[in-house]
Enzyme design. Structure first.
Site, short mmCIF file in Angstrom:
data_model
loop_
_atom_site.label_atom_id
_atom_site.label_comp_id
_atom_site.label_asym_id
_atom_site.label_seq_id
_atom_site.Cartn_x
_atom_site.Cartn_y
_atom_site.Cartn_z
N ASP A 8 0.87 -1.18 0.00
CA ASP A 8 0.00 0.00 0.00
C ASP A 8 0.91 1.24 0.00
O ASP A 8 2.12 1.15 0.16
CB ASP A 8 -0.98 -0.01 1.17
CG ASP A 8 -2.20 0.86 0.86
OD1 ASP A 8 -2.13 1.67 -0.09
OD2 ASP A 8 -3.22 0.77 1.57
C1 NOJ Z 1 -3.89 4.02 -0.02
C2 NOJ Z 1 -5.10 3.17 0.09
O1 NOJ Z 1 -5.09 2.45 1.30
C3 NOJ Z 1 -5.23 2.20 -1.06
O2 NOJ Z 1 -6.46 1.54 -0.95
C4 NOJ Z 1 -5.10 2.90 -2.38
O3 NOJ Z 1 -5.25 1.98 -3.43
C5 NOJ Z 1 -3.75 3.57 -2.44
N1 NOJ Z 1 -3.65 4.54 -1.36
C6 NOJ Z 1 -3.51 4.27 -3.77
O4 NOJ Z 1 -4.32 5.36 -3.89
#
Ligand code: NOJ
Length: 734
Positions: A269
């Protein structure tokens, strides 16, 4: 994955290996380095430096937050100037639609309509792929039992079984006929794992749970996504039992890539590799890079840990090159399977993009799913023996529409949606949609009353004077669109601002009130609910919210949504979920406080239970009729119920089947959803609904984590909601 593609995997493996053999250490690391466009960041961005130059040097493998056929083409051209000409992957959070916004995923889940949910993902894939995107960071398949956690809006609610079906439907929708086929987007099941169990519902917080609970509740939707052929997974921000998910080998190596034999890749993430330092797990960014790659995190999204340290770690012998190679292989394989290696510009077609831009059929599908996502929570009659308040009549009524959401537009798009410049023209407000339907003899009155989240009560007087002229008040309240989503945990789930005060003020007029609530999560509204004659929960319904709500308000469609999450009476009940254990001292009833498991100041029951939702008619269920009360181990047990429908509109009923294992070697939940069927009922119709159960449906993880079946006594329950079932007990396999 389609069988044809599987057959092609072998040649791809050869091509992957031969490409890998040509790559320098830096080029390999490049494939694992993902950066965001600095112009549309979805997290705390770090300086990218001259990323165009890095792309030309083959030091970037994928990007996120870059959209548009033209823009992605420009960047892809840079990648093709690199030594090995390996194309970039463009990823994006296409969560509930792209150009056409569908209901927020929790709202879609309330429809329980798997084909429609799959179609919504398919449409999102068609629109997004026409805009240069190869890969969506969806579906989010985290189980959510805590509405304080703002990200419940992105998932399918609290149930692992329904969540698994929805996860698989979304994967199929995004990926279409398989990677490499027309308008297929790689899907990404996230966040692996147990992110939804963050302590206190506070986003990014720790998770501590038994492996048995993990496997039983939180992993099934991921497994379902993997079984449906999901191309990628994203790991999560939380630590699980003291080990950050990003550096967690049990999750990524043992379970995902080992037990489940997952062949795709795992993306971290945003910044989650770097974040293992503040977790207190990694001593340095280099350490974090080593721990993440060893644990099975293949791509580094926005930590810069791999690009800065991975090559050195390999040179120093701290990370075996085989581990690096394995991660790169996984990424390259997907670049082949998606067809990008053969046609890097396959999704960069401006003509295709413009064709998909205003697709009428997509909007109609969004409207249909939006109307099915609405949940009717209450629909009382005005006087005994009279008719229920809803649906409203289009003629002969003075309707006062009041509230900050009546004239809202973008609010309906919810979190994780795209704002397009023409949204203010193409989105119709609920107020306008209602006004347009009214026939002669009706009056449309409007007052805003108050804002969504401020202390200003100066609009109350106007609201009261408008309401005084009306026969019925339709009050549209809720939270702000940006109050649920990532980093949007709330400790207080009441209607924000002065909205509750507005309800109190208007209820003093003694007129019938239809309360409509827009939100990305279950709100707490026990008091306002008492003042309302009817309640519609609308979530955030997307581009066609206005039309969909008007369809339900005026009875063009009988509402059919059923709650995918339990709605608490107060925050003090959270976490509250239907599939809980019985305890050794269950309360006999809501008033039982005699040394039982209960609160002294609050009933145990929720305001509205999982699976609950009304229609405009009534459906009477017979007691379940079973093919046997003593089925043998391998029997198929047939369960039938007779439905009798008393209503004037066609209605879709979601018939739910739950089981309870009454005594097992480990304690089992009081109810577990095991099947459901959606049945269309015409006015006056009776229908027999049949389910089939086998011992597979009764299996669970024992204390040794073996997935087993035990003979014994089971309750079989069928009904229209988890708290409204009729039960027959069986002795299975004894
Ligand atoms: C953080 C989020 O937790 C995730 O779900 C997302 O895909 C990414 N950022 C990218 O935006």
């Amino acid at each position: 994955m389609a069988a044809g593609l599987q057959a092609q995997q072998k040649p791809y493996t050869l091509r992957v290996d031969s490409l890998l053999s040509l790559m320098t250490l830096e080029e390999k690391v490049g494939q694992l380095h993902q950066i965001s466009s600095p112009f549309a960041a979805t997290g705390p961005i770090s300086p990218t430096g001259n990323f165009q130059q890095q792309i030309k040097e083959g030091r970037v493998g994928s990007m996120l937050n870059v959209t548009g056929a033209l823009r992605t083409r420009q960047l892809q051209e840079l990648a093709l100037q690199s030594r090995l000409k390996i194309p970039l992957l463009f990823g994006q959070d296409v969560i509930h639609g792209y150009r056409t916004t569908f209901p927020v995923p929790l709202g879609e889940a309330a429809s329980w309509n798997l084909p429609a949910i799959e179609q919504a993902a398919r449409i999102a894939a068609i629109e997004a792929s026409a805009s240069g995107i190869h890969w969506t960071f969806a579906p989010m398949v985290d189980i959510g039992r805590d509405p304080r956690w703002g990200r419940v809006m992105e998932g399918a609610g609290e149930d692992p079984w329904l969540g698994s079906l929805i996860a698989a439907s979304r994967v199929r929708g995004f990926q279409g006929k398989g990677l490499g086929t027309q308008a297929s987007l790689m899907a990404c099941a996230k966040h692996f794992a147990a992110y939804g169990a963050a302590v206190g519902g506070r986003d990014y917080n720790s998770v501590d749970m038994s492996e048995r609970q993990l496997r039983e509740l939180y992993l099934p939707p991921f497994k379902a996504a993997v079984d449906a052929g999901v191309a990628t997974l994203m790991n999560s921000f939380n630590d699980l039992n003291g080990v950050p998910a990003t550096g967690n080998a049990l999750l990524q190596r043992k379970i995902l890539k080992g037990e489940w034999d997952f062949k795709g890749f795992v993306v971290s993430d945003w910044g989650s590799i770097r974040e293992m330092q503040p977790h207190g797990f990694s001593a340095s960014l280099a350490d974090a890079a080593r721990q993440a790659i060893v644990a099975g995190s293949d791509i580094d999204m926005e930590s810069r840990a791999y690009t800065k340290h991975l090559a050195d770690l390999v040179r120093e012998g701290k990370v075996p090159v085989e581990i690096l190679d394995e991660a790169v292989r996984r990424v390259l394989l997907k670049k082949y399977e998606t067809g990008l290696m053969d046609d890097p510009f396959r999704y960069c077609d401006t003509l295709m993009e413009s064709k998909q831009w205003n697709n009428r059929l997509h909007l109609d599908a969004a409207q249909a799913l939006a109307s099915e996502s609405i949940v009717l929570l209450k629909n009382d009659t005005l006087q005994s023996g009279g008719q229920a308040l809803l649906p409203l009549s289009v003629s002969g009524q003075k309707i006062a529409m009041i509230g900050p959401l009546v004239m809202a537009k973008k609010e309906h798009l919810g979190f994780w949606s795209f704002d397009w410049p023409d949204d203010s023209v193409r989105i119709q407000t609920v107020g306008d949609a209602v006004r347009k339907r009214l026939k002669s003899g009706s009056d449309f009155l409007y007052a805003r009353g108050c804002g969504l989240n401020d202390a200003d009560t100066s609009g109350f007087a106007d609201a009261v004077s408008v309401a005084e002229k009306a026969d019925v008040i339709v009050l549209y309240l809720g939270e702000e669109r940006a109050m649920s989503g990532e980093a949007k945990s709330r400790s207080n789930l009441h209607l924000p601002g002065v909205q509750e005060a507005l309800v109190n003020r208007l209820s003093a007029l003694g007129k019938p009130i239809v309360l409509m609530l827009g939100a990305g999560r279950p709100l707490v509204f026990e008091q306002p609910a008492k003042h309302a004659t009817s309640i519609l929960y609308t979530w955030w319904l997307g581009t066609r919210a206005g039309e969909a709500i008007a369809d339900v308000l005026f009875g063009k469609i009988s509402p059919s949504g059923k709650l995918p999450m339990t709605f608490p009476r107060t925050e003090g009940q959270i976490p509250i979920y239907y599939n809980h254990f019985n305890t050794g001292r269950p309360a006999k009833n809501e008033n039982d406080r005699n040394y039982v498991s209960a609160y002294i100041d609050l009933p145990n029951s929720p305001l509205y239970a999982f699976g609950y939702g009304l229609g405009y008619g009534s459906v009477i269920y017979s007691k379940p009729i079973l093919s046997s009360l003593v089925p043998k181990e391998n029997d198929i047990l047939e369960v039938q119920v007779q439905l009798s429908y008393n209503g004037t509109l066609p209605h879709k009923e979601t018939v739910q089947l739950y089981i309870r294992d009454k005594n097992a070697s480990v304690v089992r939940p009081v109810k577990e959803l095991k099947s459901f069927q959606q049945i269309i009922l015409l006015p006056g119709e009776q229908k027999l609904v049949s389910f089939k159960l086998t011992r597979e449906d009764l299996m669970f993880y024992n204390s040794e984590l073996q997935y087993i079946w035990e003979p014994g006594a089971f309750d079989i329950m069928v009904g229209p909601a988890s708290d409204n079932v009729q039960t027959v007990s069986v002795n299975w396999g004894k």
